[in-house]
Design an enzyme around this catalytic site. Structure first.
Site, PDB file in Angstrom:
ATOM      1  N   HIS A  20      33.510  32.147  63.632  1.00 55.26           N
ATOM      2  CA  HIS A  20      34.545  33.129  63.912  1.00 55.26           C
ATOM      3  C   HIS A  20      35.685  33.008  62.899  1.00 55.26           C
ATOM      4  O   HIS A  20      36.174  31.910  62.647  1.00 55.26           O
ATOM      5  CB  HIS A  20      35.065  32.925  65.335  1.00 55.26           C
ATOM      6  CG  HIS A  20      36.021  33.960  65.779  1.00 55.26           C
ATOM      7  ND1 HIS A  20      37.107  33.662  66.559  1.00 55.26           N
ATOM      8  CD2 HIS A  20      36.072  35.300  65.568  1.00 55.26           C
ATOM      9  CE1 HIS A  20      37.784  34.764  66.804  1.00 55.26           C
ATOM     10  NE2 HIS A  20      37.172  35.775  66.211  1.00 55.26           N
ATOM     11  N   ASP A  28      32.566  44.547  43.556  1.00 57.31           N
ATOM     12  CA  ASP A  28      32.034  45.297  42.422  1.00 57.31           C
ATOM     13  C   ASP A  28      31.716  44.313  41.296  1.00 57.31           C
ATOM     14  O   ASP A  28      31.976  43.114  41.411  1.00 57.31           O
ATOM     15  CB  ASP A  28      33.004  46.402  41.981  1.00 57.31           C
ATOM     16  CG  ASP A  28      34.379  45.896  41.553  1.00 57.31           C
ATOM     17  OD1 ASP A  28      34.478  44.778  40.999  1.00 57.31           O
ATOM     18  OD2 ASP A  28      35.358  46.629  41.757  1.00 57.31           O
ATOM     19  N   HIS A  98      46.055  44.276  45.141  1.00 54.20           N
ATOM     20  CA  HIS A  98      44.843  43.741  44.518  1.00 54.20           C
ATOM     21  C   HIS A  98      45.004  42.280  44.094  1.00 54.20           C
ATOM     22  O   HIS A  98      44.067  41.486  44.234  1.00 54.20           O
ATOM     23  CB  HIS A  98      44.435  44.615  43.326  1.00 54.20           C
ATOM     24  CG  HIS A  98      43.104  44.265  42.749  1.00 54.20           C
ATOM     25  ND1 HIS A  98      41.933  44.309  43.473  1.00 54.20           N
ATOM     26  CD2 HIS A  98      42.748  43.857  41.511  1.00 54.20           C
ATOM     27  CE1 HIS A  98      40.920  43.946  42.709  1.00 54.20           C
ATOM     28  NE2 HIS A  98      41.389  43.666  41.509  1.00 54.20           N
ATOM     29  N   TYR A 120      38.169  49.015  42.412  1.00 56.73           N
ATOM     30  CA  TYR A 120      38.576  48.435  43.697  1.00 56.73           C
ATOM     31  C   TYR A 120      37.503  48.495  44.781  1.00 56.73           C
ATOM     32  O   TYR A 120      37.817  48.467  45.974  1.00 56.73           O
ATOM     33  CB  TYR A 120      39.878  49.090  44.200  1.00 56.73           C
ATOM     34  CG  TYR A 120      40.985  49.018  43.188  1.00 56.73           C
ATOM     35  CD1 TYR A 120      41.639  47.823  42.937  1.00 56.73           C
ATOM     36  CD2 TYR A 120      41.352  50.144  42.452  1.00 56.73           C
ATOM     37  CE1 TYR A 120      42.650  47.742  41.992  1.00 56.73           C
ATOM     38  CE2 TYR A 120      42.361  50.078  41.504  1.00 56.73           C
ATOM     39  CZ  TYR A 120      43.005  48.881  41.277  1.00 56.73           C
ATOM     40  OH  TYR A 120      44.004  48.803  40.340  1.00 56.73           O
ATOM     41  N   ALA A 121      36.239  48.551  44.400  1.00 56.94           N
ATOM     42  CA  ALA A 121      35.138  48.577  45.377  1.00 56.94           C
ATOM     43  C   ALA A 121      34.830  47.147  45.809  1.00 56.94           C
ATOM     44  O   ALA A 121      33.805  46.565  45.446  1.00 56.94           O
ATOM     45  CB  ALA A 121      33.917  49.267  44.785  1.00 56.94           C
ATOM     46  N   ASN A 122      35.759  46.593  46.575  1.00 55.05           N
ATOM     47  CA  ASN A 122      35.673  45.209  47.044  1.00 55.05           C
ATOM     48  C   ASN A 122      36.149  45.164  48.485  1.00 55.05           C
ATOM     49  O   ASN A 122      37.053  45.904  48.866  1.00 55.05           O
ATOM     50  CB  ASN A 122      36.586  44.302  46.209  1.00 55.05           C
ATOM     51  CG  ASN A 122      36.326  44.409  44.731  1.00 55.05           C
ATOM     52  OD1 ASN A 122      35.261  44.046  44.257  1.00 55.05           O
ATOM     53  ND2 ASN A 122      37.303  44.926  43.986  1.00 55.05           N
TER      54      ASN A 122
END
EC number: 5.4.99.62
Length: 131
Positions: A20, A28, A98, A120-122
């Site tokens: 948990h 990316d 970021h 920013y594909a994270n």
């Protein structure tokens, strides 16, 4: 041989070991990966596999209570952001700059690097519980 869910043995093992609030990152191809964090590199060529393809497989096999994304994705990559919102509508969202996002990746159990080549594909996925 496993028939369903995550077939990649490294990802399956990480998911099975999460407790948990533990975190994993789906990234990316440009996100810097700290040396201290396990790297699972799936990138085979630019764009493959995509961020969304990997995200979908992982979220089908993981209890997620919270996600963290960089604020910049909301304006600089609206298409991916809208898909994240749709696919993870049950999760709580945390937005950070970021640079702070990159700092938070240092605490992850693993970073899964995709071939995604959009800004920013994270995402940081925070494990929930199944009970």
């Amino acid at each position: 041989m496993k028939k369903h869910g995550v077939l990649n043995s490294e990802i399956a093992a990480i998911l099975a070991a999460l407790g948990h609030t533990d975190t994993i990152v789906i990234a990316d191809c440009g996100l810097p990966i700290p040396d201290s964090v396990k790297r699972i590199d799936l990138a085979v060529e630019l764009g493959k596999p995509s961020f969304l393809d990997v995200l979908q497989v992982v979220i089908e096999d993981m209890a997620i209570e919270k996600v963290t994304v960089a604020e910049e994705i909301t304006t600089n990559n609206r298409e991916i952001y809208k898909e994240i919102e749709t696919r993870l509508k049950e999760a709580n969202f945390e937005y950070v700059l970021h640079e702070e996002f990159k700092e938070k990746t240092k605490q992850a159990k693993a970073i899964i690097r995709t071939g995604e080549a959009t800004p920013y594909a994270n995402i940081i996925l925070h494990a929930g519980v199944i009970f």
